[in-house]
Design a protein around this motif. Structure first.
Motif, PDB file in Angstrom:
ATOM      1  N   MET A 296      92.425  14.362 -21.799  1.00 34.50           N
ATOM      2  CA  MET A 296      93.053  14.107 -20.497  1.00 34.50           C
ATOM      3  C   MET A 296      94.521  14.506 -20.460  1.00 34.50           C
ATOM      4  O   MET A 296      95.196  14.290 -19.445  1.00 34.50           O
ATOM      5  CB  MET A 296      92.891  12.637 -20.128  1.00 34.50           C
ATOM      6  CG  MET A 296      91.433  12.206 -19.999  1.00 34.50           C
ATOM      7  SD  MET A 296      90.552  13.061 -18.671  1.00 34.50           S
ATOM      8  CE  MET A 296      91.251  12.231 -17.242  1.00 34.50           C
ATOM      9  N   ALA A 297      95.037  15.066 -21.552  1.00 30.22           N
ATOM     10  CA  ALA A 297      96.362  15.682 -21.570  1.00 30.22           C
ATOM     11  C   ALA A 297      97.457  14.742 -21.076  1.00 30.22           C
ATOM     12  O   ALA A 297      98.352  15.131 -20.337  1.00 30.22           O
ATOM     13  CB  ALA A 297      96.364  16.957 -20.740  1.00 30.22           C
ATOM     14  N   SER A 298      97.392  13.479 -21.487  1.00 29.71           N
ATOM     15  CA  SER A 298      98.429  12.483 -21.144  1.00 29.71           C
ATOM     16  C   SER A 298      98.579  12.312 -19.639  1.00 29.71           C
ATOM     17  O   SER A 298      99.685  12.168 -19.120  1.00 29.71           O
ATOM     18  CB  SER A 298      99.769  12.860 -21.777  1.00 29.71           C
ATOM     19  OG  SER A 298      99.677  12.917 -23.173  1.00 29.71           O
ATOM     20  N   LEU A 335      88.406   4.812 -21.317  1.00 28.53           N
ATOM     21  CA  LEU A 335      89.626   5.621 -21.363  1.00 28.53           C
ATOM     22  C   LEU A 335      90.479   5.153 -22.527  1.00 28.53           C
ATOM     23  O   LEU A 335      90.660   3.943 -22.716  1.00 28.53           O
ATOM     24  CB  LEU A 335      90.411   5.489 -20.062  1.00 28.53           C
ATOM     25  CG  LEU A 335      89.694   5.913 -18.774  1.00 28.53           C
ATOM     26  CD1 LEU A 335      90.573   5.631 -17.560  1.00 28.53           C
ATOM     27  CD2 LEU A 335      89.302   7.380 -18.818  1.00 28.53           C
ATOM     28  N   ILE A 336      90.983   6.101 -23.287  1.00 33.30           N
ATOM     29  CA  ILE A 336      91.891   5.781 -24.391  1.00 33.30           C
ATOM     30  C   ILE A 336      93.277   6.261 -23.987  1.00 33.30           C
ATOM     31  O   ILE A 336      93.474   7.440 -23.684  1.00 33.30           O
ATOM     32  CB  ILE A 336      91.443   6.423 -25.706  1.00 33.30           C
ATOM     33  CG1 ILE A 336      90.094   5.839 -26.147  1.00 33.30           C
ATOM     34  CG2 ILE A 336      92.473   6.163 -26.796  1.00 33.30           C
ATOM     35  CD1 ILE A 336      88.896   6.490 -25.565  1.00 33.30           C
ATOM     36  N   TYR A 337      94.217   5.337 -23.927  1.00 30.66           N
ATOM     37  CA  TYR A 337      95.576   5.656 -23.505  1.00 30.66           C
ATOM     38  C   TYR A 337      96.401   6.150 -24.691  1.00 30.66           C
ATOM     39  O   TYR A 337      96.023   5.968 -25.846  1.00 30.66           O
ATOM     40  CB  TYR A 337      96.212   4.431 -22.849  1.00 30.66           C
ATOM     41  CG  TYR A 337      95.436   3.920 -21.657  1.00 30.66           C
ATOM     42  CD1 TYR A 337      95.348   4.669 -20.494  1.00 30.66           C
ATOM     43  CD2 TYR A 337      94.760   2.704 -21.702  1.00 30.66           C
ATOM     44  CE1 TYR A 337      94.625   4.208 -19.397  1.00 30.66           C
ATOM     45  CE2 TYR A 337      94.036   2.232 -20.618  1.00 30.66           C
ATOM     46  CZ  TYR A 337      93.970   2.995 -19.465  1.00 30.66           C
ATOM     47  OH  TYR A 337      93.246   2.550 -18.391  1.00 30.66           O
ATOM     48  N   SER A 341      95.752   1.886 -26.680  1.00 33.55           N
ATOM     49  CA  SER A 341      94.979   0.849 -26.005  1.00 33.55           C
ATOM     50  C   SER A 341      93.817   1.511 -25.260  1.00 33.55           C
ATOM     51  O   SER A 341      93.733   2.739 -25.182  1.00 33.55           O
ATOM     52  CB  SER A 341      95.865   0.056 -25.047  1.00 33.55           C
ATOM     53  OG  SER A 341      96.358   0.898 -24.012  1.00 33.55           O
ATOM     54  N   SER A 342      92.919   0.713 -24.709  1.00 31.97           N
ATOM     55  CA  SER A 342      91.729   1.273 -24.072  1.00 31.97           C
ATOM     56  C   SER A 342      91.403   0.553 -22.774  1.00 31.97           C
ATOM     57  O   SER A 342      91.833  -0.581 -22.544  1.00 31.97           O
ATOM     58  CB  SER A 342      90.524   1.182 -25.011  1.00 31.97           C
ATOM     59  OG  SER A 342      90.203  -0.183 -25.251  1.00 31.97           O
ATOM     60  N   LEU A 343      90.626   1.226 -21.948  1.00 33.79           N
ATOM     61  CA  LEU A 343      90.156   0.618 -20.704  1.00 33.79           C
ATOM     62  C   LEU A 343      89.242  -0.565 -20.998  1.00 33.79           C
ATOM     63  O   LEU A 343      89.337  -1.607 -20.353  1.00 33.79           O
ATOM     64  CB  LEU A 343      89.418   1.659 -19.861  1.00 33.79           C
ATOM     65  CG  LEU A 343      88.702   1.146 -18.601  1.00 33.79           C
ATOM     66  CD1 LEU A 343      89.694   0.546 -17.609  1.00 33.79           C
ATOM     67  CD2 LEU A 343      87.898   2.268 -17.952  1.00 33.79           C
ATOM     68  N   ARG A 388      92.373  10.377 -23.706  1.00 31.47           N
ATOM     69  CA  ARG A 388      91.007  10.893 -23.775  1.00 31.47           C
ATOM     70  C   ARG A 388      90.087  10.086 -22.863  1.00 31.47           C
ATOM     71  O   ARG A 388      90.378   8.923 -22.546  1.00 31.47           O
ATOM     72  CB  ARG A 388      90.452  10.818 -25.205  1.00 31.47           C
ATOM     73  CG  ARG A 388      91.196  11.624 -26.220  1.00 31.47           C
ATOM     74  CD  ARG A 388      90.537  11.569 -27.591  1.00 31.47           C
ATOM     75  NE  ARG A 388      90.295  10.237 -28.093  1.00 31.47           N
ATOM     76  CZ  ARG A 388      91.222   9.447 -28.625  1.00 31.47           C
ATOM     77  NH1 ARG A 388      92.480   9.856 -28.682  1.00 31.47           N
ATOM     78  NH2 ARG A 388      90.914   8.248 -29.091  1.00 31.47           N
ATOM     79  N   LEU A 389      88.984  10.717 -22.491  1.00 32.65           N
ATOM     80  CA  LEU A 389      87.923  10.044 -21.749  1.00 32.65           C
ATOM     81  C   LEU A 389      86.667  10.093 -22.608  1.00 32.65           C
ATOM     82  O   LEU A 389      86.257  11.150 -23.086  1.00 32.65           O
ATOM     83  CB  LEU A 389      87.685  10.740 -20.411  1.00 32.65           C
ATOM     84  CG  LEU A 389      86.657  10.130 -19.456  1.00 32.65           C
ATOM     85  CD1 LEU A 389      87.055  10.411 -18.002  1.00 32.65           C
ATOM     86  CD2 LEU A 389      85.248  10.652 -19.712  1.00 32.65           C
ATOM     87  N   ALA A 390      86.050   8.925 -22.812  1.00 26.48           N
ATOM     88  CA  ALA A 390      84.865   8.818 -23.657  1.00 26.48           C
ATOM     89  C   ALA A 390      83.719   8.204 -22.872  1.00 26.48           C
ATOM     90  O   ALA A 390      83.923   7.469 -21.892  1.00 26.48           O
ATOM     91  CB  ALA A 390      85.167   7.969 -24.888  1.00 26.48           C
ATOM     92  N   ILE A 391      82.484   8.502 -23.299  1.00 29.94           N
ATOM     93  CA  ILE A 391      81.290   7.864 -22.758  1.00 29.94           C
ATOM     94  C   ILE A 391      80.753   6.946 -23.850  1.00 29.94           C
ATOM     95  O   ILE A 391      80.579   7.372 -25.002  1.00 29.94           O
ATOM     96  CB  ILE A 391      80.212   8.893 -22.364  1.00 29.94           C
ATOM     97  CG1 ILE A 391      80.808   9.985 -21.481  1.00 29.94           C
ATOM     98  CG2 ILE A 391      79.040   8.196 -21.684  1.00 29.94           C
ATOM     99  CD1 ILE A 391      81.288   9.526 -20.127  1.00 29.94           C
TER     100      ILE A 391
END
Length: 617
Positions: A296-298, A335-337, A341-343, A388-391
């Motif tokens: 997600m390129a920040s 979502l990984i920031y 941290s994470s969503l 990043r975006l993860a499933i």
């Protein structure tokens, strides 16, 4: 190749050393038939001149008609869509793969002053070479006071100028020891350029500082339906270390682990591809599989940023016997920031009030059906950036297979979002016909539904029993008095003013009432012949148009025109409608929302509710 006056290389300038002005991009279309210069302003976007895409064959609905390669430093990416400014010679080129190794240019907060010295750069021609492939730069000065554009002339005695291939290149001002982007090359007389006459070189720059809102407003956002030209996953079947993989293996057929890959097997609507997930849970006490999909390129998160996506969890019978029970529903986007941290652990909840953690989706998604999940991530992550975006699949109980699809992932800032709750956007008008001719719909053969009402209704109500979410909703009603032609367009929201980009989408929820559920007031399926209409304005000509008369369709292929919606929604239930606007109205402004009833056949009453209206990009 760009035409004379539309394209601009820096003739007479010096070669730029490797690593300097690294954010200056070279844009090549097709097999190098056309080339321009641009500037990286975001890891996913390059700013250039819209005249680079001025030929009628260059773009179709904002998508380049030929392969367009964008190179920044030693990294190249393909252009996916192009957002054209409606008034200035500016275009924002979105990139399929983010360029993260080079810092984007800084946008100048102020216009350059008359006489100020600027550094201009470009990849275009020189006096002797048609295509050097080298970046050159030279000093110019501002000639006159800047308006929407400003003129530049050579700063010294050397005959330097702008040539074909330089269009969209930067005009940079020095501030505090660093360069800021003040303008983009627009036109030039091309004096001293290859094949052109000698003379006094002059150029015109498109001003940047006063349209920074348009630039940054179109930067935020991620949208993919996994179709050709859409963003593709950066990884396939790859563990994300933020969540990891525990007690999950391949679902069948010798697969070594859980899967995540683009598949043509199923699509939400209007396309051919979705993201397929699968795996086999082998522990009834702790099992999860977090697979990374997109870099997600920040991407920044703001107060109004929303994550939305659709998920289709398969049942056992819908997956050739591979999925077990309700396992496939224990899936969601994580979502990984950039702060690690994470969503999933943020406490965020979706618009249904369900936690965003994938483990909390178990039992809350319907099998063998597309389910939409909308999470206002700005409420818990405002100011953070998405790495990043993860499933993810996550379930402590049960074992067995899981399989399904994810489609239409969007991370966007809502430009308009109201659930008609306290503190949210409320109606500007009640029970008011949208008339005046032209694009406005007006009223014909529709009266009050009952009780001495003199006309159709559209008003705000605060009834928890009726609302889709919360307690507020819009109520619509009327009585159709003609079986040959009847309509009632009621205006509701005004004072809105924002541009439509290629990724802009209208969505809303509608509850059309049946006869039995409306105290006998509604007739047949009349209540389904209703939809949201939008009034657009062309910012160049001032001409108005509307949504209903376009060919826009919703996620099921149904036209947006209220008359085409008859029978397309289900009575006595909340129906979700999502309509992409970019293809039919990009560059225009939305100035008014209307709610329209429209039906040629049938007579009788209609009544229902509308809630959670959203314009996102």
């Amino acid at each position: 190749m760009l035409g004379t006056g539309a394209a601009l290389a820096v003739v007479g300038g010096g070669d730029v050393s490797a690593g300097e002005l690294a954010y200056v991009a070279r844009i090549a279309m097709g097999s190098n038939q056309r080339a321009c210069t641009g500037v990286l302003v975001d890891p996913r976007a390059v700013l250039t001149a819209s005249t680079c895409f001025a030929e009628t064959s260059a773009l179709h609905n904002g998508v380049p008609m030929s392969y367009t390669k964008v190179t920044v430093g030693t990294t190249s990416s393909a252009a996916t869509t192009v957002i054209v400014h409606p008034q200035r010679d500016l275009a924002l080129v979105r990139l399929r793969t983010p360029i993260t190794a080079i810092a984007p240019a800084t946008l100048s907060p102020a216009a350059p002053a008359a006489g100020e010295e600027l550094l201009l750069a470009g990849f275009g021609r020189t006096a002797t070479d048609w295509n050097t492939g080298k970046l050159r730069s030279a000093k110019f000065k501002v000639d006159g006071a800047p308006a929407a554009s400003f003129d530049v002339v050579a700063a010294g005695g050397d005959p330097v100028g702008l040539c074909k291939g330089d269009a969209g290149g930067p005009a940079l001002r020095l501030s505090g020891g660093t360069y800021q982007l003040a303008g983009l090359h627009h036109t030039a007389n091309q004096a001293q350029c290859l094949g052109e006459a000698a003379g006094d070189p002059r150029g015109t720059e498109t001003r940047i500082d006063d349209v920074r809102g348009w630039i940054t407003g179109n930067l935020t956002g991620f949208d993919t339906g996994f179709e050709l030209g859409d963003a593709k996953p950066a990884w396939t079947n790859t563990r994300d270390d933020s969540g990891g993989v525990t007690n999950v293996e391949g679902i069948c057929c010798g697969l070594a682990g859980p899967e995540l890959a683009v598949s043509p097997e199923r699509d939400l609507a209007g396309g051919e591809r979705a993201l397929m997930y699968s795996g086999y849970d082998n522990s009834a006490t702790e099992s999860y599989a977090y697979l990374k999909a997109f870099d997600m390129a920040s991407q920044p998160v703001r107060a109004g940023t929303v994550l939305s996506y659709w998920v289709y969890p398969q049942s056992n019978s819908g997956s050739w016997g591979l999925a077990t029970g309700g396992n496939s529903a224990c899936v969601g986007i994580d979502l990984i920031y950039t702060d690690n941290s994470s969503l999933r652990d943020s406490g965020a909840v979706d618009t249904r009030g369900i936690s965003a953690h994938p483990a909390k989706h178990c039992g809350n998604l319907t099998l063998d059906k597309w389910n939409q999940v909308v999470v206002p991530i700005g409420k818990t992550a405002n100011g953070k950036r998405i790495a990043r975006l993860a499933i993810a699949y996550d379930q402590p109980a049960n074992t067995g297979g899981y399989r399904g699809y994810v489609d239409h992932i969007s991370v966007s800032d809502d430009t308009f979002n109201t659930g008609l709750e306290t503190g949210q956007y409320g109606p500007k008008w009640s029970n008011t016909v949208s008339d005046g001719g032209g694009a406005r719909g007006g009223l014909s053969n529709v009266g009050g539904i009952c009780c001495s009402l003199t006309g159709p209704e559209l008003f705000y109500s605060n009834s928890a029993a009726a609302a889709h979410t919360g307690t507020g909703e819009l109520v619509y009603s009327g009585k159709d008095n003609s079986a040959t032609g009847s309509y009632a367009y009621m205006k509701v929201f005004g004072g809105v003013d924002f541009y439509i980009t290629p990724a802009t989408r209208l969505s809303y929820w509608i509850f059309p009432q049946s006869n039995a559920n409306s105290s006998g007031l509604a007739t047949g399926t009349n209540s389904t012949c209703v939809g949201v209409d939008l009034i657009f304005k062309d910012v160049v000509t001032g001409a108005e148009s509307n949504l209903r008369d376009t060919l826009a369709r919703d996620q099921y292929g149904v036209y947006a025109h209220p008359a085409w919606r008859c029978g397309s929604t289900t009575l006595d239930t909340w129906n979700y409608v999502s309509i992409p606007l970019g293809e039919i109205a990009k560059g225009k402004q939305i100035v008014q929302f209307d709610i329209g009833y429209d039906q040629a056949a049938n007579t009788g009453g209609y009544r229902g509710f509308i809630d959670d209206i959203r314009i996102s990009r």
